[in-house]
Write a protein that holds these residues in place. Structure first.
Motif, PDB file in Angstrom:
ATOM      1  N   ASN A  97      38.252 -74.235  16.384  1.00  0.00           N
ATOM      2  CA  ASN A  97      39.024 -75.478  17.227  1.00  0.00           C
ATOM      3  C   ASN A  97      38.391 -75.977  17.986  1.00  0.00           C
ATOM      4  O   ASN A  97      38.769 -77.273  17.776  1.00  0.00           O
ATOM      5  CB  ASN A  97      40.228 -74.810  17.032  1.00  0.00           C
ATOM      6  N   TRP A  98      38.321 -75.736  19.222  1.00  0.00           N
ATOM      7  CA  TRP A  98      37.820 -75.929  20.346  1.00  0.00           C
ATOM      8  C   TRP A  98      36.450 -77.293  20.038  1.00  0.00           C
ATOM      9  O   TRP A  98      37.205 -78.388  20.395  1.00  0.00           O
ATOM     10  CB  TRP A  98      37.940 -75.310  21.294  1.00  0.00           C
ATOM     11  N   CYS A  99      36.139 -76.190  19.604  1.00  0.00           N
ATOM     12  CA  CYS A  99      34.767 -77.524  19.086  1.00  0.00           C
ATOM     13  C   CYS A  99      34.663 -78.627  18.192  1.00  0.00           C
ATOM     14  O   CYS A  99      34.426 -79.541  18.804  1.00  0.00           O
ATOM     15  CB  CYS A  99      33.534 -76.688  18.688  1.00  0.00           C
ATOM     16  N   TYR A 316      42.647 -86.027   9.129  1.00  0.00           N
ATOM     17  CA  TYR A 316      41.537 -85.248   9.555  1.00  0.00           C
ATOM     18  C   TYR A 316      41.533 -83.177   8.989  1.00  0.00           C
ATOM     19  O   TYR A 316      40.385 -83.039   8.944  1.00  0.00           O
ATOM     20  CB  TYR A 316      41.250 -85.678  11.038  1.00  0.00           C
ATOM     21  N   GLY A 317      42.321 -83.402   8.763  1.00  0.00           N
ATOM     22  CA  GLY A 317      42.815 -82.511   8.628  1.00  0.00           C
ATOM     23  C   GLY A 317      42.172 -81.702   7.241  1.00  0.00           C
ATOM     24  O   GLY A 317      41.620 -80.809   6.294  1.00  0.00           O
ATOM     25  N   ILE A 318      41.924 -83.309   5.153  1.00  0.00           N
ATOM     26  CA  ILE A 318      41.365 -82.699   4.906  1.00  0.00           C
ATOM     27  C   ILE A 318      40.074 -82.419   5.209  1.00  0.00           C
ATOM     28  O   ILE A 318      38.865 -81.758   4.187  1.00  0.00           O
ATOM     29  CB  ILE A 318      42.004 -84.023   3.928  1.00  0.00           C
ATOM     30  N   SER A 319      39.239 -83.716   6.330  1.00  0.00           N
ATOM     31  CA  SER A 319      37.635 -83.853   5.783  1.00  0.00           C
ATOM     32  C   SER A 319      37.500 -82.648   6.646  1.00  0.00           C
ATOM     33  O   SER A 319      36.189 -81.915   6.457  1.00  0.00           O
ATOM     34  CB  SER A 319      37.662 -85.220   7.043  1.00  0.00           C
ATOM     35  N   LEU A 320      38.089 -82.004   7.758  1.00  0.00           N
ATOM     36  CA  LEU A 320      37.407 -81.075   8.253  1.00  0.00           C
ATOM     37  C   LEU A 320      37.802 -79.817   7.970  1.00  0.00           C
ATOM     38  O   LEU A 320      36.986 -78.187   7.656  1.00  0.00           O
ATOM     39  CB  LEU A 320      38.058 -81.030   9.994  1.00  0.00           C
ATOM     40  N   PHE A 444      45.430 -76.881  13.498  1.00  0.00           N
ATOM     41  CA  PHE A 444      46.768 -77.633  12.814  1.00  0.00           C
ATOM     42  C   PHE A 444      46.683 -76.111  11.409  1.00  0.00           C
ATOM     43  O   PHE A 444      46.887 -75.394  11.100  1.00  0.00           O
ATOM     44  CB  PHE A 444      47.367 -78.680  11.242  1.00  0.00           C
ATOM     45  N   TYR A 445      45.215 -75.948  11.240  1.00  0.00           N
ATOM     46  CA  TYR A 445      44.619 -75.054   9.886  1.00  0.00           C
ATOM     47  C   TYR A 445      44.382 -74.070  10.789  1.00  0.00           C
ATOM     48  O   TYR A 445      43.263 -73.805  10.654  1.00  0.00           O
ATOM     49  CB  TYR A 445      43.812 -75.550   8.913  1.00  0.00           C
ATOM     50  N   ILE A 454      50.483 -72.992   5.842  1.00  0.00           N
ATOM     51  CA  ILE A 454      51.563 -73.365   5.116  1.00  0.00           C
ATOM     52  C   ILE A 454      52.035 -74.611   6.169  1.00  0.00           C
ATOM     53  O   ILE A 454      53.406 -75.397   7.002  1.00  0.00           O
ATOM     54  CB  ILE A 454      52.695 -72.126   5.288  1.00  0.00           C
ATOM     55  N   LEU A 455      52.160 -73.435   7.669  1.00  0.00           N
ATOM     56  CA  LEU A 455      52.139 -74.304   8.962  1.00  0.00           C
ATOM     57  C   LEU A 455      51.292 -75.485   9.008  1.00  0.00           C
ATOM     58  O   LEU A 455      51.481 -76.228   9.738  1.00  0.00           O
ATOM     59  CB  LEU A 455      51.764 -73.146  10.169  1.00  0.00           C
ATOM     60  N   GLY A 456      49.887 -75.501   8.335  1.00  0.00           N
ATOM     61  CA  GLY A 456      49.043 -76.849   8.653  1.00  0.00           C
ATOM     62  C   GLY A 456      49.724 -77.896   7.681  1.00  0.00           C
ATOM     63  O   GLY A 456      49.866 -79.380   8.530  1.00  0.00           O
TER      64      GLY A 456
END
Length: 516
Positions: A97-99, A316-320, A444-445, A454-456
């Motif tokens: 996630n940091w990357c 970005y949530g979707i694309s990543l 988020f994810y 659910i959190l994301g």
């Protein structure tokens, strides 16, 4: 002359000639010409639709290709992950996630400087140059051996990619008027949707190269897509055009027409009989730092950021994470890659259709708010059910709202910023700070939340609701300002300002009307 410097003395002379022709036409329309010069008069012989078609054909395909590769290169890490990247580099979920996150720090930091450089330099040189740089970075990502190597590569990818999207979004405003820009922004941005579809297909095919040359399949994803970026960049050096004044594919008269229509857009005045008509108030072009300061202190830029975040976080949530989310629904890696394709194809089609109607009716906010409500439906389905088909349907609905909404948000702000340099800085600020939403969405994810996430999904819903509120604030504020300016003009205040003063005021002039 403005700061848009052509490369040679002959081109400089040609630009001055085109500007003189446009000015002569303006004088004729204002009744100030002598009538003896054939260049003076109205552009009655120009077929506007034909000129627009010429511009569309020569500009949009190449720009779309550039952005397709840009979005492909920043998002393919999600495809590489489910092909073994995380395991091979011995990364924890937090390190992965940091990357994702660090990319957005440098991406946001370099967008405003890049847009100002684009204005100073030639787009046909600057855009391909940064494209070559990020293509090299992408290729080298295929040989990283550790978490730290990938982290540094993603930092440099952010630096090199920073100038493309805000640069092209601004570049289009130097060719098209504000009532026709969203369709072109959508055609350009729909490349992101196509990139998502290609990303799944390419990753599916390239992953079969696993073991060739002693390299894992995920490494080949980075290497081959990076090489493709460099090759297209080489072509872009020859295929991109700079500005309307120097466009060889337009005739001299057509170039003058394009320059003229851009100079006098967005302003209104009240005629003697009380009717509202176009005002001949040209936008200021000479660079001054005050225009940059105005962009940073303009209230609408900062309120629009909340609308931008409400779209870019889900984007970005979707694309990543889309391949990861689908795989967590008990599908294989190959099936998950392929299942992303129809989502992006439908999203691209809807983006173009909605942009066409938005330009046609001259409204931005109804479409943006409508798509935000559609996103709420999609993410709510993902939270409410654990059925893989329902979750996939919810993601499908959300994505088909995200991709049409994004060019609308970009266009809404650029429509309401007047003055070339202020628009340049304002759009870069919107996209630069706005893309910090990508840094948030990268976290988020979490892998620990699989498979429900659910959190994301909940965080996405929170940002979407915030965007709806910010949109309503903008609508109400624009309405009040427009009404107040109309009243001031009705009271005769227009006589208190010279044309030069109105030009310098840009979107703060009483003749300017905000679009909502």
């Amino acid at each position: 002359m403005d700061a848009r410097r052509p490369a040679s003395v002959s081109e400089k002379a040609e630009v001055e000639k085109i500007q003189d022709v446009a000015a002569a036409h303006t004088l004729g329309e204002l009744g100030l010409g002598t009538g003896s010069d054939p260049a003076i008069g109205s552009f009655v012989d120009i077929d506007e639709k034909k000129v627009l078609r010429k511009m569309d054909i020569r500009l949009i395909p190449m720009l779309a290709a550039l952005y397709l590769l840009s979005f492909l290169d920043r998002g393919n890490i999600g495809n590489a992950k489910i092909e073994g990247l995380q395991e091979d580099l011995h990364m924890t979920p937090e390190q992965y996630n940091w990357c994702l996150t660090v990319f957005f720090f440098t991406y946001a930091a370099f967008e405003v400087p890049s847009n100002l450089l684009l204005k100073k330099l030639r787009p046909s040189r600057w855009l391909p140059l940064i494209m070559v740089c990020w293509g090299l970075v992408m290729t080298l990502m295929g040989i990283v051996q550790s978490f730290h190597g990938l982290l540094v590569a993603r930092l440099f990818l952010g630096v090199t990619e920073a100038g493309l999207f805000p640069g092209v979004a601004y570049y289009l405003t130097m060719w098209y008027c504000r009532h026709e820009i969203q369709l072109r922004q959508a055609l350009f941005f729909s490349a992101a949707s196509v990139a998502g579809a290609f990303s799944g297909l390419l990753a599916f095919g390239i992953s079969k190269m696993d073991g060739i040359g002693g390299l894992a399949g995920w490494r080949w994803i980075f290497i081959l897509e990076g090489i493709a970026t460099v090759l297209v960049a080489a072509l872009a050096f020859f295929w991109l055009h700079d500005f309307p004044e120097t466009a060889k594919f337009l005739t001299e008269e057509e170039r003058a027409f394009v320059v003229h229509r851009l100079k006098y857009q967005g302003q209104v005045q009240t005629s003697a009989d009380g009717e509202t008509e176009q005002a001949q108030v040209a936008q200021a072009e000479e660079f001054e730092w005050k225009y940059v300061r105005q962009a940073f202190t303009d209230w609408q830029v900062w309120v629009n950021l909340f609308v931008y975040w409400s779209v870019v976080c889900p984007l970005y949530g979707i694309s990543l994470f889309l391949p990861t989310i689908i795989k967590s629904l008990n599908y294989t890696s190959s099936t998950a890659q392929l299942m992303t394709v129809p989502i992006y194809v439908v999203a691209a089609i809807l983006a173009v259709i909605s942009a066409y109607f938005s330009d046609k009716v001259g409204k931005r906010s109804p479409f943006i708010i409508g798509f935000l409500l559609m996103m709420i439906v999609g993410f709510s389905m993902c939270i409410a059910s654990s059925n893989p088909k329902v979750v996939y349907g919810g993601i499908f609905i959300a994505a088909c709202a995200i991709y049409p909404a994004f060019p609308g948000v970009i266009t809404w702000l650029c429509n309401n910023l007047s003055g070339s340099y202020k628009r340049s800085a304002g759009m870069a600020l919107q996209i630069g700070v706005g893309n910090l939403g990508g840094a948030m969405a990268s976290n988020f994810y979490r892998q620990a939340d699989s498979p429900r996430y659910i959190l994301g999904h909940g965080l996405e819903l929170g940002f979407i609701c915030m965007g709806i509120i910010a949109s309503l604030v903008l609508i109400f504020s624009y309405y009040r300002v427009n009404k107040r300016r109309a009243q001031r003009m009705a009271d005769g205040e227009l006589a208190n300002f010279t044309t030069q003063e109105l030009s310098a005021q840009g979107d703060r002039a009483i003749t300017f009307r905000y679009m909502f």
